[in-house]
Design an enzyme around this catalytic site. Structure first.
Site, PDB file in Angstrom:
ATOM      1  CB  CYS A  64      -0.957   0.086   1.172  1.00 19.04           C
ATOM      2  SG  CYS A  64      -2.104  -1.273   1.290  1.00 19.04           S
TER       3      CYS A  64
ATOM      4  NE  ARG B  59       4.697   1.806   0.035  1.00 19.62           N
ATOM      5  CZ  ARG B  59       5.745   1.546   0.797  1.00 19.62           C
ATOM      6  NH1 ARG B  59       6.944   1.877   0.394  1.00 19.62           N
ATOM      7  NH2 ARG B  59       5.601   0.985   1.971  1.00 19.62           N
TER       8      ARG B  59
ATOM      9  CD1 TRP C 276       0.112  -6.299  -3.291  1.00 17.66           C
ATOM     10  CD2 TRP C 276      -0.226  -6.942  -1.181  1.00 17.66           C
ATOM     11  NE1 TRP C 276       0.447  -7.628  -3.194  1.00 17.66           N
ATOM     12  CE2 TRP C 276       0.236  -8.053  -1.910  1.00 17.66           C
ATOM     13  CE3 TRP C 276      -0.525  -7.112   0.171  1.00 17.66           C
ATOM     14  CZ2 TRP C 276       0.425  -9.306  -1.340  1.00 17.66           C
ATOM     15  CZ3 TRP C 276      -0.344  -8.373   0.742  1.00 17.66           C
ATOM     16  CH2 TRP C 276       0.138  -9.455  -0.017  1.00 17.66           C
TER      17      TRP C 276
ATOM     18  CG  ASN D  69       0.959   0.367   4.392  1.00 23.47           C
ATOM     19  OD1 ASN D  69       0.682  -0.787   4.086  1.00 23.47           O
ATOM     20  ND2 ASN D  69       2.192   0.818   4.444  1.00 23.47           N
ATOM     21  N   GLY D  70      -1.125  -1.554   6.303  1.00 23.09           N
ATOM     22  CA  GLY D  70      -0.732  -2.466   7.375  1.00 23.09           C
ATOM     23  C   GLY D  70      -1.855  -3.455   7.660  1.00 23.09           C
TER      24      GLY D  70
ATOM     25  CD  GLU E  42      17.696 -12.169  -8.501  1.00 22.26           C
ATOM     26  OE1 GLU E  42      17.078 -12.509  -7.474  1.00 22.26           O
ATOM     27  OE2 GLU E  42      17.489 -11.097  -9.103  1.00 22.26           O
TER      28      GLU E  42
ATOM     29  CE  LYS F   7      13.999 -10.646  -9.647  1.00 26.44           C
ATOM     30  NZ  LYS F   7      14.897  -9.945  -8.751  1.00 26.44           N
TER      31      LYS F   7
ATOM     32  CD  GLU G 264       9.933 -10.926  -8.646  1.00 26.20           C
ATOM     33  OE1 GLU G 264      11.126 -10.650  -8.603  1.00 26.20           O
ATOM     34  OE2 GLU G 264       9.127 -10.515  -7.792  1.00 26.20           O
TER      35      GLU G 264
ATOM     36  CG  HIS H 118      22.195 -35.744  -4.240  1.00 26.28           C
ATOM     37  ND1 HIS H 118      22.691 -36.868  -3.625  1.00 26.28           N
ATOM     38  CD2 HIS H 118      23.267 -35.020  -4.617  1.00 26.28           C
ATOM     39  CE1 HIS H 118      24.018 -36.809  -3.612  1.00 26.28           C
ATOM     40  NE2 HIS H 118      24.395 -35.688  -4.212  1.00 26.28           N
TER      41      HIS H 118
ATOM     42  CE  LYS I 252      11.551  -2.033  -5.839  1.00 26.48           C
ATOM     43  NZ  LYS I 252      12.044  -3.338  -6.326  1.00 26.48           N
TER      44      LYS I 252
HETATM   45  O1  M6R Z   1      12.861  -4.396  -0.008  1.00 28.51           O
HETATM   46  P1  M6R Z   1      13.525  -5.728   0.236  1.00 28.51           P
HETATM   47  O2  M6R Z   1      14.855  -5.816  -0.419  1.00 28.51           O
HETATM   48  O3  M6R Z   1      13.575  -6.080   1.681  1.00 28.51           O
HETATM   49  O4  M6R Z   1      12.581  -6.779  -0.454  1.00 28.51           O
HETATM   50  C1  M6R Z   1      12.836  -8.142  -0.307  1.00 28.51           C
HETATM   51  C2  M6R Z   1      12.002  -8.963  -1.271  1.00 28.51           C
HETATM   52  O5  M6R Z   1      10.643  -8.767  -1.022  1.00 28.51           O
HETATM   53  C3  M6R Z   1      12.307  -8.613  -2.734  1.00 28.51           C
HETATM   54  O6  M6R Z   1      13.660  -8.777  -3.032  1.00 28.51           O
HETATM   55  C4  M6R Z   1      11.475  -9.484  -3.686  1.00 28.51           C
HETATM   56  O7  M6R Z   1      11.877 -10.811  -3.594  1.00 28.51           O
HETATM   57  C5  M6R Z   1      11.577  -8.951  -5.105  1.00 28.51           C
HETATM   58  N1  M6R Z   1      10.249  -8.821  -5.669  1.00 28.51           N
HETATM   59  C6  M6R Z   1      12.377  -9.814  -6.001  1.00 28.51           C
HETATM   60  O8  M6R Z   1      12.471  -9.310  -7.292  1.00 28.51           O
END
Ligand code: M6R
Length: 614
Positions: free
Chosen positions: A2, A27, A75, A101-102, A483, A487, A490, A506, A609
Site C-alpha cells: 500500500c 507498493r 495491495w 497501510n498495514g 535469483e 525473477k 515473478e 540427488h 514491491k
Molecule cells: O525491499 P527488500 O529488499 O527487503 O525486499 C525483499 C524482497 O521482497 C524482494 O527482493 C522481492 O523478492 C523482489 N520482488 C524480487 O524481485
C-alpha cells in the site's frame, strides 16, 4: 504494501495526490482512491484496478480541486480488490475520511463492538474499523486530534493511518506503528508519504517518522508527538536523488531502465569506499566499533527474496576472505525459530526498501538478544537503517519496478565491500588489494555484459511458450541460479526452480525430460577446485536426457559451447565476483520472456514491491 500520500498547501491537491500515487504505485496496485475537503465537504473517489482506472474516472467525472487531501494505492490483505474495499474509508456520515497501510490485528474485536453500537460496515477490510472508531470518538469528544490519538492507541498490529476531517480542512493527521511513513517539509506546504518518492517532485527535505509517532500536518507547519501526546524530537534529511531518477525517462519500462543502471548502481555503491589500490574504507562502521567486531564469532545474514540471494553471495565472500562463519537465514524463518543469537553475533540485514516487515522483526529479535545489527539498505530514512547499529547504503537510486535488479547488483557489491572490510579488520590481508582492484573494474564489466547480451530478447521470444525452466549453479553461481528462477517466476508466471548443480543427481534430475530448458551458470575455468569440469559433467548428464541447455559462461570458455544450445558470455573476472556479471543475462531473459508473453514487467500480478506486513 500500500502506498500512502497526504498533502496540505496551496498547490492543487489532486495533482500532488495523483502524482504521489503514481510514484508509489509499485507498493500495490489492486485499487486506488483519494479524498479531499472542498467547500466543507469530503469528496472521495476510489476504484478497483490500477491507478489509471481512477485517473480515467476522474476525467469522466471531475471533482473540484482542494488544498489538502489523502491518497492510497492498495495491495489487498483483508477483502478482495473491489471498489468497496478500496481506500479511503469514510465514516460518521462523511465527517471523516481515512486511509491505512498495514494489518489491524484486533480489527475483529473492534468491529464487533462497533456493530453492536449500530454501525454499518461497507467493506470487508480491517481498515474500516479505524475510520468508524475515529468518527465515533470524534462524535463523543468534538476534538479531532485527541480522538485520533485515542484511535492510534486502540489499534494493534501494523499501521500507518492518515485521516482528514471536514470540519478542519487545514489538517491531516497521521500515525505510524510498524509501517513506513515519511514527512516532506515544503515551503508553505507539507507532505506525507510511504516513502520520499511521494513528494520528491516538491521537496527534498524529509523527516522519517519514528515508531509510535503521530504527525499533525498543516500547510504552515507540523508537529510530531508520541502516542501519549508528548512532543518528540525529529531530524531532517536530504533526499539525494531527483524526481527524474524515479521516472522511466524514455525507457519502455522501469525494469528495462533499472537493468541498464546496473553498472552505475555497482559503481555508485563502490564510490568513496574503495581506493585505487583496492583499500576499503567503510566509515559507516562507526556505529560498530572495532572492539565489537573483534568479539564477533559468527555472522547471520538475514533478508527475504532477492535480497537473501545477495546475502548468499556475501556469505561466500565473507567466509572466503575473512574466515568468519556465516549463515544466511530468511528473515521470517529466523524470527520464529528461537535461533542462537547473542552479543557475539553480528546480524547483517539486507533490504532494498528497508521496510520489509519480516526483516525488521528479525533484527528486532536479534537486538533484543544482544546482537549488533548492520544493515545493507538502499532507502534513506528507512526503518531498517534507523533501527540498525550501522548501515552501509547501497547507492542504486530509486528502484520502481517490483522485480529487484539494480538493487540486487548493489547489494552484492556492498557484500563484497563488507567482506573486504572484515578481512582487513581480522588481519587476513593476502591478495585483498588485488581483489579490491578487480572490484573497481566491475562497473565497466557490467556495462560490457549488457552490451554482450543484446540477443537475449530474440532468444526469449523463441521460448515464450515454455512451461518450465530449471536453473543450475554452483558455489557463487548457486544463489544466482535461485535469483534467475525467482525473477522468471515473478515476471513470467512460469514454473522455475534453481538448484545447486551438485544436487542434481540427488533428485532434481528426475525432472529432466526431452525439451526441458535448463539454464546453467558455468563457473570460470579458473574457479576453485575444478568446479568448471564438474558443472560441464552435469551439463552432459542432462544433455543425455534430452534437455535444452543454455549456458552463462566466462568469455573464452569455448569448451562449454560444445555442450550448450546457446551460450551467453560474460567478461573475465575473479570467480568470486562473477555473480554481478552472470546475473545480467538472467535479469534480461526474465524481462524479455515476460514481454514476449505480453505481461506487465513492472507490476507483476499479486505482488508489491515493499512487503510491509508479516
Ligand atoms: O525491499 P527488500 O529488499 O527487503 O525486499 C525483499 C524482497 O521482497 C524482494 O527482493 C522481492 O523478492 C523482489 N520482488 C524480487 O524481485
Amino acid at each position: 504494501m500500500c502506498g500512502i500520500v497526504g498533502y496540505v498547501g496551496p498547490s492543487s491537491a489532486l495533482d500532488v495526490l495523483l502524482g504521489g500515487l503514481k510514484r508509489l504505485e509499485y507498493r500495490g496496485y489492486d485499487s486506488a482512491g483519494i479524498s479531499v475537503v472542498t467547500n466543507g465537504e469530503i469528496q472521495t473517489q476510489k476504484r478497483a484496478g490500477k491507478l489509471q482506472v481512477l485517473i480515467d474516472q476522474l476525467s469522466a467525472s471531475p471533482m473540484a480541486d482542494a488544498q489538502m487531501g489523502i491518497g492510497h494505492t492498495r495491495w489487498a490483505t483483508h477483502g478482495a480488490p473491489t471498489d468497496g474495499n478500496a481506500h479511503p474509508h469514510n465514516a460518521g456520515a462523511e465527517q471523516i475520511s481515512l486511509i491505512h497501510n498495514g494489518i489491524i490485528e484486533n480489527f475483529s474485536e473492534l468491529k464487533k463492538k462497533l456493530v453492536s453500537e449500530g454501525i454499518e460496515f461497507e467493506s470487508e477490510t480491517d481498515s474500516e474499523v479505524a475510520a468508524h472508531l475515529l468518527a465515533s470518538e470524534f462524535a463523543n469528544t468534538g476534538d479531532f486530534e485527541k480522538s485520533f490519538v485515542s484511535v492510534a492507541n486502540a489499534l494493534q498490529g501494523a499501521f500507518t493511518i492518515l485521516a482528514i476531517n471536514k470540519s478542519d480542512p487545514g489538517l491531516v493527521m497521521a500515525a505510524r506503528r510498524n509501517s513506513p511513513l515519511v514527512l516532506g517539509v515544503g515551503d508553505g506546504e507539507n507532505f506525507l508519504g510511504s516513502d520520499v518518492a511521494a513528494f520528491v517532485d516538491y521537496t527534498k527535505t524529509a523527516i522519517s517518522v519514528g515508531q509510535d509517532q503521530i504527525v499533525k500536518l498543516r500547510a504552515d507547519g507540523f508537529e510530531l508527538i508520541d502516542f501519549n501526546g508528548n512532543p518528540v524530537e525529529h531530524e531532517e534529511f536530504k533526499v539525494h536523488w531527483d524526481a527524474s531518477a524515479a521516472s522511466k525517462g524514455g525507457w519502455e519500462s522501469f525494469m528495462a531502465k533499472e537493468i541498464s543502471e546496473e553498472p552505475q548502481a555497482v559503481g555508485d555503491t563502490l564510490m568513496g569506499r574503495l581506493d585505487a589500490n583496492g583499500d576499503v574504507n567503510l566509515s559507516e562502521f562507526d556505529g560498530l566499533s572495532i572492539e565489537n567486531l573483534e568479539n564477533i564469532n559468527r555472522i547471520i545474514i538475514t533478508a527475504c527474496g532477492t535480497a537473501a540471494y545477495a546475502g548468499e553471495v556475501a556469505k561466500y565472500a565473507i567466509e572466503q576472505l575473512a574466515r568468519i562463519s556465516v549463515s544466511v537465514e530468511l528473515a521470517h524463518e529466523l524470527r520464529y525459530r528461537n535461533p542462537v543469537i547473542d552479543e557475539k553475533t553480528l546480524v547483517v540485514a539486507i533490504s532494498q526498501s528497508g521496510e520489509t516487515m519480516d526483516t525488521l522483526m528479525a533484527i528486532r529479535h536479534a537486538s533484543e538478544r544482544g546482537a549488533k545489527v548492520l544493515s545493507i539498505c538502499n532507502t534513506q530514512g528507512a526503518t531498517l537503517a534507523r533501527e540498525s547499529d550501522a548501515t552501509i547504503y547501497t547507492h542504486a537510486g530509486p528502484e520502481v519496478a517490483v522485480a529487484s535488479t539494480k538493487a540486487f547488483s548493489a547489494q552484492i557489491t556492498a557484500g563484497y565491500l563488507l567482506a573486504l572490510f572484515l578481512a582487513h579488520a581480522t588481519g587476513k590481508t593476502e591478495n585483498l588489494n588485488q581483489l579490491g582492484k578487480e572490484l573497481l573494474s566491475l562497473p565497466r564489466k557490467v556495462k560490457t555484459t549488457l552490451e554482450m547480451t543484446g540477443d537475449v530478447a530474440e532468444f526469449a521470444n523463441q521460448l515464450k511458450d515454455i512451461q518450465s525452466v530449471l536453473f543450475l549453479g554452483r558455489n557463487v553461481g548457486f544463489p544466482i541460479a535461485m535469483e534467475g528462477a525467482l525473477k522468471l517466476k515473478e515476471l513470467s508466471y512460469i514454473h522455475a526452480e534453481g538448484f545447486a548443480a551438485g544436487e542434481l543427481k540427488h533428485g532434481p534430475i528426475a525432472l529432466i525430460e526431452p525439451g526441458q530448458v535448463v539454464i546453467v551458470l558455468v563457473p570460470a575455468p579458473s574457479s576453485a577446485e575444478s568446479l568448471h569440469a564438474k558443472v560441464l559433467a552435469n551439463i552432459q548428464e542432462i544433455n543425455a536426457r534430452g534437455a535444452k541447455v543454455i549456458a552463462i559462461a566466462e568469455q573464452g570458455d569455448d569448451e562449454v559451447a560444445e555442450f550448450a544450445e546457446k551460450v551467453f558470455y560474460t567478461p573475465k573476472t575473479d570467480p568470486l565476483l562473477s555473480p554481478v556479471l552472470s546475473v545480467v543475462p538472467l535479469h534480461i531473459f526474465s524481462m524479455e520472456l515476460a514481454k514476449a508473453k505480453g505481461l506487465d514487467v513492472d507490476q507483476p500480478r499479486n505482488l508489491a514491491k515493499s512487503v510491509t506486513v508479516e
